[in-house]
Design a protein around this motif. Structure first.
Motif, PDB file in Angstrom:
ATOM      1  N   ARG A  84     -18.740 -43.103  37.884  1.00 49.01           N
ATOM      2  CA  ARG A  84     -18.955 -44.528  38.322  1.00 49.01           C
ATOM      3  C   ARG A  84     -17.692 -45.246  38.366  1.00 49.01           C
ATOM      4  O   ARG A  84     -16.715 -44.955  38.089  1.00 49.01           O
ATOM      5  CB  ARG A  84     -19.641 -45.126  37.001  1.00 49.01           C
ATOM      6  CG  ARG A  84     -20.961 -44.490  36.657  1.00 49.01           C
ATOM      7  CD  ARG A  84     -21.660 -45.047  35.517  1.00 49.01           C
ATOM      8  NE  ARG A  84     -22.971 -44.306  35.077  1.00 49.01           N
ATOM      9  CZ  ARG A  84     -24.143 -43.976  35.627  1.00 49.01           C
ATOM     10  NH1 ARG A  84     -24.151 -44.556  36.649  1.00 49.01           N
ATOM     11  NH2 ARG A  84     -24.925 -43.182  35.139  1.00 49.01           N
ATOM     12  N   THR A  85     -17.974 -46.215  39.242  1.00 51.66           N
ATOM     13  CA  THR A  85     -16.987 -47.220  39.626  1.00 51.66           C
ATOM     14  C   THR A  85     -16.420 -48.202  38.313  1.00 51.66           C
ATOM     15  O   THR A  85     -17.562 -48.230  37.507  1.00 51.66           O
ATOM     16  CB  THR A  85     -17.372 -48.132  40.821  1.00 51.66           C
ATOM     17  OG1 THR A  85     -18.362 -48.980  40.475  1.00 51.66           O
ATOM     18  CG2 THR A  85     -17.729 -47.322  41.963  1.00 51.66           C
ATOM     19  N   SER A  94     -20.237 -38.533  44.066  1.00 54.28           N
ATOM     20  CA  SER A  94     -20.599 -37.944  43.103  1.00 54.28           C
ATOM     21  C   SER A  94     -22.110 -37.555  42.800  1.00 54.28           C
ATOM     22  O   SER A  94     -22.529 -36.329  42.498  1.00 54.28           O
ATOM     23  CB  SER A  94     -20.191 -38.520  41.577  1.00 54.28           C
ATOM     24  OG  SER A  94     -20.647 -38.127  40.605  1.00 54.28           O
ATOM     25  N   ALA A  95     -22.840 -38.631  43.298  1.00 54.94           N
ATOM     26  CA  ALA A  95     -24.156 -38.586  43.539  1.00 54.94           C
ATOM     27  C   ALA A  95     -24.617 -37.387  44.376  1.00 54.94           C
ATOM     28  O   ALA A  95     -25.494 -36.817  44.352  1.00 54.94           O
ATOM     29  CB  ALA A  95     -24.990 -39.832  43.922  1.00 54.94           C
ATOM     30  N   ASP A  96     -24.045 -37.509  45.567  1.00 56.73           N
ATOM     31  CA  ASP A  96     -24.425 -36.442  46.531  1.00 56.73           C
ATOM     32  C   ASP A  96     -24.179 -34.938  46.046  1.00 56.73           C
ATOM     33  O   ASP A  96     -24.703 -34.161  46.205  1.00 56.73           O
ATOM     34  CB  ASP A  96     -23.542 -36.723  47.810  1.00 56.73           C
ATOM     35  CG  ASP A  96     -23.812 -37.964  48.615  1.00 56.73           C
ATOM     36  OD1 ASP A  96     -25.039 -38.237  48.274  1.00 56.73           O
ATOM     37  OD2 ASP A  96     -23.210 -38.261  49.498  1.00 56.73           O
ATOM     38  N   LYS A 101     -26.474 -29.961  44.041  1.00 57.61           N
ATOM     39  CA  LYS A 101     -26.786 -28.937  42.860  1.00 57.61           C
ATOM     40  C   LYS A 101     -28.322 -29.020  42.423  1.00 57.61           C
ATOM     41  O   LYS A 101     -28.994 -27.883  42.208  1.00 57.61           O
ATOM     42  CB  LYS A 101     -25.860 -29.316  41.593  1.00 57.61           C
ATOM     43  CG  LYS A 101     -26.114 -28.393  40.349  1.00 57.61           C
ATOM     44  CD  LYS A 101     -25.391 -28.203  39.285  1.00 57.61           C
ATOM     45  CE  LYS A 101     -25.020 -29.714  38.885  1.00 57.61           C
ATOM     46  NZ  LYS A 101     -24.028 -29.754  37.396  1.00 57.61           N
ATOM     47  N   ARG A 102     -29.026 -30.066  42.286  1.00 53.09           N
ATOM     48  CA  ARG A 102     -30.369 -30.269  41.905  1.00 53.09           C
ATOM     49  C   ARG A 102     -31.316 -29.796  43.180  1.00 53.09           C
ATOM     50  O   ARG A 102     -32.199 -29.002  42.837  1.00 53.09           O
ATOM     51  CB  ARG A 102     -30.834 -31.673  41.613  1.00 53.09           C
ATOM     52  CG  ARG A 102     -29.900 -32.416  40.585  1.00 53.09           C
ATOM     53  CD  ARG A 102     -30.432 -31.657  39.223  1.00 53.09           C
ATOM     54  NE  ARG A 102     -29.719 -32.382  38.144  1.00 53.09           N
ATOM     55  CZ  ARG A 102     -29.164 -31.487  37.220  1.00 53.09           C
ATOM     56  NH1 ARG A 102     -29.154 -30.547  37.250  1.00 53.09           N
ATOM     57  NH2 ARG A 102     -28.515 -32.186  36.047  1.00 53.09           N
ATOM     58  N   ARG A 103     -30.803 -29.831  44.415  1.00 54.58           N
ATOM     59  CA  ARG A 103     -31.710 -29.342  45.505  1.00 54.58           C
ATOM     60  C   ARG A 103     -31.691 -27.869  45.640  1.00 54.58           C
ATOM     61  O   ARG A 103     -32.789 -27.407  45.735  1.00 54.58           O
ATOM     62  CB  ARG A 103     -31.262 -29.888  46.692  1.00 54.58           C
ATOM     63  CG  ARG A 103     -32.003 -29.540  47.997  1.00 54.58           C
ATOM     64  CD  ARG A 103     -31.512 -30.019  49.163  1.00 54.58           C
ATOM     65  NE  ARG A 103     -30.285 -29.600  49.573  1.00 54.58           N
ATOM     66  CZ  ARG A 103     -29.100 -30.002  50.251  1.00 54.58           C
ATOM     67  NH1 ARG A 103     -29.523 -31.150  50.789  1.00 54.58           N
ATOM     68  NH2 ARG A 103     -27.973 -29.598  50.316  1.00 54.58           N
ATOM     69  N   ALA A 104     -30.673 -27.140  45.075  1.00 54.62           N
ATOM     70  CA  ALA A 104     -30.570 -26.017  45.074  1.00 54.62           C
ATOM     71  C   ALA A 104     -31.475 -25.268  44.100  1.00 54.62           C
ATOM     72  O   ALA A 104     -31.999 -24.354  44.054  1.00 54.62           O
ATOM     73  CB  ALA A 104     -28.947 -25.264  45.004  1.00 54.62           C
ATOM     74  N   ALA A 126     -28.983 -41.197  44.262  1.00 52.90           N
ATOM     75  CA  ALA A 126     -28.326 -41.007  45.526  1.00 52.90           C
ATOM     76  C   ALA A 126     -28.751 -42.362  46.476  1.00 52.90           C
ATOM     77  O   ALA A 126     -28.606 -42.380  47.273  1.00 52.90           O
ATOM     78  CB  ALA A 126     -28.542 -39.852  46.298  1.00 52.90           C
ATOM     79  N   ARG A 127     -29.507 -42.977  45.596  1.00 55.48           N
ATOM     80  CA  ARG A 127     -30.183 -44.275  46.293  1.00 55.48           C
ATOM     81  C   ARG A 127     -31.444 -43.922  47.388  1.00 55.48           C
ATOM     82  O   ARG A 127     -31.522 -44.588  48.331  1.00 55.48           O
ATOM     83  CB  ARG A 127     -28.996 -45.356  46.723  1.00 55.48           C
ATOM     84  CG  ARG A 127     -28.257 -45.649  45.767  1.00 55.48           C
ATOM     85  CD  ARG A 127     -27.047 -46.758  46.256  1.00 55.48           C
ATOM     86  NE  ARG A 127     -26.366 -47.193  45.279  1.00 55.48           N
ATOM     87  CZ  ARG A 127     -24.853 -46.850  45.573  1.00 55.48           C
ATOM     88  NH1 ARG A 127     -24.523 -46.345  46.634  1.00 55.48           N
ATOM     89  NH2 ARG A 127     -24.094 -47.202  44.479  1.00 55.48           N
ATOM     90  N   ASP A 128     -31.945 -42.910  47.446  1.00 55.69           N
ATOM     91  CA  ASP A 128     -33.009 -42.698  48.245  1.00 55.69           C
ATOM     92  C   ASP A 128     -34.539 -42.340  47.480  1.00 55.69           C
ATOM     93  O   ASP A 128     -34.786 -41.775  47.031  1.00 55.69           O
ATOM     94  CB  ASP A 128     -32.610 -41.030  48.723  1.00 55.69           C
ATOM     95  CG  ASP A 128     -33.581 -40.925  50.029  1.00 55.69           C
ATOM     96  OD1 ASP A 128     -34.859 -41.562  50.224  1.00 55.69           O
ATOM     97  OD2 ASP A 128     -33.567 -39.969  50.598  1.00 55.69           O
ATOM     98  N   THR A 129     -34.832 -43.870  47.103  1.00 55.13           N
ATOM     99  CA  THR A 129     -35.786 -44.122  46.455  1.00 55.13           C
ATOM    100  C   THR A 129     -37.328 -43.598  47.086  1.00 55.13           C
ATOM    101  O   THR A 129     -38.164 -42.885  46.159  1.00 55.13           O
ATOM    102  CB  THR A 129     -36.170 -45.703  46.044  1.00 55.13           C
ATOM    103  OG1 THR A 129     -36.217 -46.419  47.376  1.00 55.13           O
ATOM    104  CG2 THR A 129     -35.171 -46.237  45.211  1.00 55.13           C
TER     105      THR A 129
END
Length: 152
Positions: A84-85, A94-96, A101-104, A126-129
C-alpha cells in the motif's frame, strides 16, 4: 459493520424515494388525460426498475457474504499481501501480481468456487469491479450447484 449500516440506510432512503415517485405516478394517472396517464405510467416504471435492482444487489451481497463466511470458517480467505501507498491505497503493481497468482489458481481448478471467490477479490483489488462481480457471480453459481455460463 459500517458498510452494512451504510447499505441499509441507503436502501431505506431508496425505498422512501420509490414510494414518493410511485405516488406521483399515481397522481398523474388520476388526472385522466392521455398525456398525464402516459407520464404516470412512465414514472411508475422507475420505482419497479429500482426495486428490482435493489433486490438483485441485496441477494448478490448476501450470497457473497455467505461464501466469505464459509471460506473464513475453512481458513481459506485470501491473505492481504498487497503493498500500500503511504496514503493507504493499493499499489497497482502489487495488485497485478496478486491477480496473476489468483488467475493461475483459477485456471488450475476452474470448477472450484473458492478459487473464483479469491479471483473476484483480486479483480476488486485491481480496481476491475465489472470482472470482480462476474467472478463472484460464477463463484456463487458454482457453490450453489447452478449451471455456469462459458466465459466469453
Amino acid at each position: 459493520m459500517r458498510a452494512k449500516i451504510t447499505y441499509f440506510v441507503l436502501a431505506a432512503v431508496l425505498v422512501v424515494y420509490f414510494v414518493l415517485v410511485g405516488s406521483r405516478g399515481v397522481l398523474l394517472i388520476e388526472q385522466g388525460t392521455p398525456l398525464t396517464v402516459a407520464f404516470g405510467v412512465a414514472v411508475l416504471v422507475l420505482p419497479f426498475i429500482g426495486a428490482w435492482f435493489l433486490w438483485k444487489t441485496t441477494v448478490f451481497a448476501r450470497s457473497a457474504n455467505r461464501l466469505a463466511r464459509e471460506l473464513e470458517a475453512e481458513g481459506g480467505l485470501p491473505v492481504d499481501e498487497l503493498v500500500r501507498t503511504p496514503g493507504g491505497r493499493i499499489d497497482r503493481d502489487s495488485a497485478d501480481a496478486v491477480f496473476a497468482k489468483r488467475r493461475a489458481e483459477t485456471e488450475e481448478s476452474p470448477d472450484d468456487w473458492r478459487s473464483w471467490f479469491r479471483l473476484a477479490v483480486a479483480y476488486y483489488d485491481a480496481r476491475d469491479t465489472v470482472r470482480a462481480r462476474k467472478a463472484m457471480q460464477r463463484a456463487i453459481a458454482l457453490h450453489d450447484g447452478r449451471p455456469v455460463r462459458a466465459q466469453g
